[in-house]
Design a protein around this motif. Structure first.
Motif, PDB file in Angstrom:
ATOM      1  N   GLY A  41      -5.838   6.223   8.631  1.00  0.00           N
ATOM      2  CA  GLY A  41      -6.783   6.453   9.709  1.00  0.00           C
ATOM      3  C   GLY A  41      -7.701   5.274   9.954  1.00  0.00           C
ATOM      4  O   GLY A  41      -8.440   5.260  10.941  1.00  0.00           O
ATOM      5  N   MET A  42      -7.679   4.278   9.071  1.00  0.00           N
ATOM      6  CA  MET A  42      -8.509   3.090   9.238  1.00  0.00           C
ATOM      7  C   MET A  42      -7.608   1.921   9.638  1.00  0.00           C
ATOM      8  O   MET A  42      -7.536   0.882   8.988  1.00  0.00           O
ATOM      9  CB  MET A  42      -9.288   2.789   7.956  1.00  0.00           C
ATOM     10  CG  MET A  42     -10.219   3.923   7.564  1.00  0.00           C
ATOM     11  SD  MET A  42     -11.193   3.597   6.079  1.00  0.00           S
ATOM     12  CE  MET A  42     -12.305   2.313   6.658  1.00  0.00           C
ATOM     13  N   GLY A  92     -15.039  11.149   2.417  1.00  0.00           N
ATOM     14  CA  GLY A  92     -14.063  10.530   1.537  1.00  0.00           C
ATOM     15  C   GLY A  92     -14.503   9.258   0.855  1.00  0.00           C
ATOM     16  O   GLY A  92     -13.797   8.739  -0.006  1.00  0.00           O
ATOM     17  N   GLY A  93     -15.659   8.714   1.252  1.00  0.00           N
ATOM     18  CA  GLY A  93     -16.152   7.522   0.584  1.00  0.00           C
ATOM     19  C   GLY A  93     -15.645   6.222   1.152  1.00  0.00           C
ATOM     20  O   GLY A  93     -15.915   5.151   0.599  1.00  0.00           O
ATOM     21  N   GLY A  94     -14.905   6.257   2.294  1.00  0.00           N
ATOM     22  CA  GLY A  94     -14.513   5.007   2.942  1.00  0.00           C
ATOM     23  C   GLY A  94     -15.748   4.264   3.420  1.00  0.00           C
ATOM     24  O   GLY A  94     -16.834   4.838   3.587  1.00  0.00           O
ATOM     25  N   GLU A  95     -15.596   2.972   3.669  1.00  0.00           N
ATOM     26  CA  GLU A  95     -16.773   2.136   3.905  1.00  0.00           C
ATOM     27  C   GLU A  95     -16.529   1.097   4.980  1.00  0.00           C
ATOM     28  O   GLU A  95     -15.453   0.523   5.090  1.00  0.00           O
ATOM     29  CB  GLU A  95     -17.151   1.432   2.601  1.00  0.00           C
ATOM     30  CG  GLU A  95     -18.392   0.572   2.677  1.00  0.00           C
ATOM     31  CD  GLU A  95     -18.677  -0.138   1.366  1.00  0.00           C
ATOM     32  OE1 GLU A  95     -19.118  -1.291   1.409  1.00  0.00           O
ATOM     33  OE2 GLU A  95     -18.440   0.467   0.296  1.00  0.00           O
ATOM     34  N   LEU A  96     -17.558   0.879   5.787  1.00  0.00           N
ATOM     35  CA  LEU A  96     -17.653  -0.259   6.692  1.00  0.00           C
ATOM     36  C   LEU A  96     -18.874  -1.059   6.274  1.00  0.00           C
ATOM     37  O   LEU A  96     -19.897  -0.488   5.888  1.00  0.00           O
ATOM     38  CB  LEU A  96     -17.819   0.196   8.144  1.00  0.00           C
ATOM     39  CG  LEU A  96     -16.678   0.996   8.742  1.00  0.00           C
ATOM     40  CD1 LEU A  96     -17.108   1.588  10.087  1.00  0.00           C
ATOM     41  CD2 LEU A  96     -15.446   0.125   8.925  1.00  0.00           C
ATOM     42  N   ALA A 108       0.828  -1.204   0.000  1.00  0.00           N
ATOM     43  CA  ALA A 108       0.000   0.000   0.000  1.00  0.00           C
ATOM     44  C   ALA A 108       0.861   1.252   0.000  1.00  0.00           C
ATOM     45  O   ALA A 108       1.895   1.312   0.680  1.00  0.00           O
ATOM     46  CB  ALA A 108      -0.916   0.006   1.219  1.00  0.00           C
ATOM     47  N   PHE A 109       0.411   2.280  -0.762  1.00  0.00           N
ATOM     48  CA  PHE A 109       1.103   3.559  -0.827  1.00  0.00           C
ATOM     49  C   PHE A 109       0.060   4.669  -0.673  1.00  0.00           C
ATOM     50  O   PHE A 109      -1.004   4.607  -1.296  1.00  0.00           O
ATOM     51  CB  PHE A 109       1.816   3.735  -2.170  1.00  0.00           C
ATOM     52  CG  PHE A 109       2.916   2.752  -2.413  1.00  0.00           C
ATOM     53  CD1 PHE A 109       4.234   3.069  -2.127  1.00  0.00           C
ATOM     54  CD2 PHE A 109       2.631   1.497  -2.937  1.00  0.00           C
ATOM     55  CE1 PHE A 109       5.249   2.160  -2.354  1.00  0.00           C
ATOM     56  CE2 PHE A 109       3.638   0.573  -3.170  1.00  0.00           C
ATOM     57  CZ  PHE A 109       4.957   0.905  -2.880  1.00  0.00           C
ATOM     58  N   PRO A 110       0.329   5.702   0.126  1.00  0.00           N
ATOM     59  CA  PRO A 110      -0.615   6.814   0.255  1.00  0.00           C
ATOM     60  C   PRO A 110      -0.670   7.626  -1.031  1.00  0.00           C
ATOM     61  O   PRO A 110       0.344   7.841  -1.691  1.00  0.00           O
ATOM     62  CB  PRO A 110      -0.034   7.643   1.409  1.00  0.00           C
ATOM     63  CG  PRO A 110       1.431   7.337   1.398  1.00  0.00           C
ATOM     64  CD  PRO A 110       1.544   5.902   0.958  1.00  0.00           C
ATOM     65  N   ILE A 111      -1.880   8.089  -1.385  1.00  0.00           N
ATOM     66  CA  ILE A 111      -2.040   8.884  -2.611  1.00  0.00           C
ATOM     67  C   ILE A 111      -2.802  10.180  -2.355  1.00  0.00           C
ATOM     68  O   ILE A 111      -3.216  10.856  -3.291  1.00  0.00           O
ATOM     69  CB  ILE A 111      -2.744   8.070  -3.718  1.00  0.00           C
ATOM     70  CG1 ILE A 111      -4.083   7.516  -3.237  1.00  0.00           C
ATOM     71  CG2 ILE A 111      -1.825   6.956  -4.222  1.00  0.00           C
ATOM     72  CD1 ILE A 111      -4.888   6.807  -4.322  1.00  0.00           C
ATOM     73  N   GLY A 112      -2.980  10.537  -1.076  1.00  0.00           N
ATOM     74  CA  GLY A 112      -3.654  11.781  -0.752  1.00  0.00           C
ATOM     75  C   GLY A 112      -5.088  11.590  -0.320  1.00  0.00           C
ATOM     76  O   GLY A 112      -5.723  10.572  -0.651  1.00  0.00           O
ATOM     77  N   ALA A 113      -5.611  12.537   0.458  1.00  0.00           N
ATOM     78  CA  ALA A 113      -6.987  12.519   0.948  1.00  0.00           C
ATOM     79  C   ALA A 113      -7.294  11.265   1.754  1.00  0.00           C
ATOM     80  O   ALA A 113      -8.445  10.809   1.798  1.00  0.00           O
ATOM     81  CB  ALA A 113      -7.972  12.665  -0.213  1.00  0.00           C
TER      82      ALA A 113
END
Length: 366
Positions: free
Chosen positions: A340-341, A267-271, A118-123
């Motif tokens: 953050g997750m 941001g559209g993250g999901e659980l 995994a690599f961070p890509i912003g937001a």
């Protein structure tokens, strides 16, 4: 129109009206045809000077001569956008679509079975690098609900170039991302709106497949969702994510599962929460590992044993499975990946869920 107004998009009225081949369409003109945020690169890798996009429009289920190139495993016609980027003897492909109701396997389904990084890509988003099912060097990210998959078709691209391409992606319509993440997932979902069989795919890192006519979900109307969740003894918010959509799925021999989606509106993250009466759904317990590289552990949350599987403890994704013998309930909590997750976030969400008494009330759906 306010930026948080729900998203509406164009569709073709009948499969017979689809073009024989997906037409070349600029991203700005394609976005109104997509039930997902459409992204385009603000910069191309060095030496690449061409970016050609083609649009597959949504239509009701059906197969015609215009269906060439669509999946052979279903008669569905969901929207998708493909961008071919090339130059200097190198070529790669970006494909964008809404993964739809089934939760994306390990959050990067095209890399299933592959070792990933995994690599961070912003937001707060991350991109995963690995190998796709055709053996190509590949990448995958979820960005404001859009699955953005990359496959290297010719030549070589470095990690830095692939990650840089994802960091350079911008929405084709600046208002679309907020409107799409504020639209209930069940209203975006092709399979919630059309009667057609979904393809059976892995759901998470522990085994869970729906094979028995999964389109026959009993969808909760958006206006009724808060009262429905309260009747099930479930929270309307989880880890800062808002309850978005819910359905009860019924399979063979009376198998039933209740599913709830929680979405991060910023941001559209999901659980995704799945519950079943003990032994009365399609989730085996104790859980069985899927064939994907992952770490596992057993932990205890509020006195209950929890099986956890994850790819990266810092960003996820997580798959947690537990049983509550007192309530006669088995559950699964899935998370998408993102900064953050992390593991503490996932455990905090589990703590909230296990402080409830799901499906214990008179209004229990299962």
């Amino acid at each position: 129109m306010a930026s948080t107004h729900i998203w509406q998009w164009n569709t073709v009225a009948d499969a017979a009206g689809l073009e024989d081949a997906p037409p070349r369409t600029a991203p700005q003109q394609a976005q109104p045809w997509c039930n997902f945020t459409l992204w385009h690169p603000a910069e191309l890798p060095d030496g690449c000077d061409a970016a050609v996009g083609t649009l597959r429009k949504e239509a009701p289920p059906g197969r015609t001569d215009a269906s060439a190139g669509r999946t052979p495993w279903s008669d569905a016609n969901p929207a998708a956008y493909r961008t071919d980027i090339s130059g200097g003897g190198r070529r790669l492909r970006l494909k964008q679509f809404l993964y739809d109701w089934a939760f994306p396997a390990a959050d990067h389904p095209c890399l299933w079975g592959s070792e990933t990084r995994a690599f961070p890509i912003g937001a707060g988003r991350v991109v995963w690098l690995g190998t796709d099912y055709l053996g190509h060097r590949a990448a995958s990210a979820r960005m404001s609900r859009t699955t953005v998959e990359l496959s290297v078709l010719d030549g070589e691209f470095s990690d830095e170039e692939l990650v840089g391409l994802y960091r350079a992606l911008r929405p084709a319509d600046a208002e679309a991302p907020a409107r799409i993440v504020h639209t209930p997932f069940s209203e975006l979902s092709y399979w919630a709106r059309h009667t057609t069989d979904m393809i059976s795919v892995p759901t998470g890192l522990y085994y869970f497949h729906r094979r028995d006519r999964p389109h026959e979900g009993d969808w909760v109307p958006t206006a009724e969702l808060p009262s429905f969740l309260a009747a099930q003894g479930l929270p309307g918010e989880l880890g800062g994510f808002a309850a978005d959509s819910s359905a009860v799925f019924t399979g063979g021999e009376g198998a039933r599962e209740l599913e709830v989606i929680y979405t991060n509106r910023s941001g559209g993250g999901e659980l995704r929460l799945v519950l079943q009466r003990s032994g009365a759904g399609r989730m085996p317990y104790p859980p069985e590992r899927e064939k994907h590289p992952a770490r596992t552990q057993e932990t205890r949350v509020r006195g209950r044993s929890v099986h956890m599987a994850f790819v990266d403890p810092a960003v996820g994704p997580f798959d947690a499975v537990w049983q509550d013998p007192a309530l006669g309930v088995e559950g699964k909590l899935l998370s998408s990946a993102g900064q953050g997750m992390d593991k503490e976030f996932a455990l905090g969400c589990l703590d909230t869920l296990l402080s409830c008494s799901p499906l214990a009330g008179r209004g229990a759906a299962l």
